[in-house]
Design an enzyme around this catalytic site. Sequence first.
Site, short mmCIF file in Angstrom:
data_model
loop_
_atom_site.label_atom_id
_atom_site.label_comp_id
_atom_site.label_asym_id
_atom_site.label_seq_id
_atom_site.Cartn_x
_atom_site.Cartn_y
_atom_site.Cartn_z
N ARG A 95 -5.95 -2.87 -3.50
CA ARG A 95 -6.61 -2.11 -4.56
C ARG A 95 -6.13 -2.50 -5.94
O ARG A 95 -6.81 -2.21 -6.94
CB ARG A 95 -6.47 -0.60 -4.32
CG ARG A 95 -7.35 -0.08 -3.19
CD ARG A 95 -7.32 1.43 -3.10
NE ARG A 95 -6.00 1.92 -2.74
CZ ARG A 95 -5.59 2.12 -1.49
NH1 ARG A 95 -6.39 1.82 -0.48
NH2 ARG A 95 -4.38 2.57 -1.24
N GLU A 132 10.46 1.42 4.66
CA GLU A 132 11.24 2.49 5.27
C GLU A 132 11.64 2.12 6.69
O GLU A 132 12.76 2.40 7.13
CB GLU A 132 10.42 3.79 5.27
CG GLU A 132 11.19 5.00 5.78
CD GLU A 132 10.37 6.28 5.70
OE1 GLU A 132 10.91 7.33 6.09
OE2 GLU A 132 9.21 6.22 5.26
#
Length: 208
Positions: A95, A132
């Site tokens: 995006r 993560e």
Amino acid sequence: MIPQEGLGHASPAKAAGGWPVQQKQRQRRNVTDTNDQVDLKAHIRGIPDFPKPGILFYDISTLLRHGPAWRIAMARMARSISPYKPDLLAGVESRGFLVAAPLALELGLGFIMLRKRGKLPGERIGLDYALEYGTDRVEMQADAISPGQRVVILDDLLATGGTMAAGIGLLRQAGAVVPAAAALIELSFLDGRKKLDVPFEALVSYSE
């Protein structure tokens, strides 16, 4: 609602190629109009539990399909990054391309893509970065920039800042000077800008 100028009843003079001179002038004014009274948040919707439960997703598709608001968003973004005097704009997949490409047109600059592993043809350089859980990689074409060029990096949204920081690192690895980073949206409660060692600009911010 964003006011539009009327054409009037008189037939405007024709420019080369058949476009009315008045219409050309009106388009130029609109492109650079930041119209500070327009609330861009009104054109961004929150979708709960996407892409997984407990996540509130800020969807810019409603902004993208509203022509006048999208034009104003790009004009505001152009105003915020112009002082950094970029030579090129870099968009982060995917995006970020939607922001960087039209903004490059607005500013008369070139546009380069920072993509995921194996998505670009030709010789590439890349940088691995931590997620993560696990790692990811961002790549660019090896000949995309010349050493010393000033490149502002853009994405649609800044969350934890890991991807943006990796993009900055990759651009520097290629010899770029990165004077700033920018996004349409910042999730300020995630403190992503703390991972960036360059000035960061955002059009709208959400604190929760």
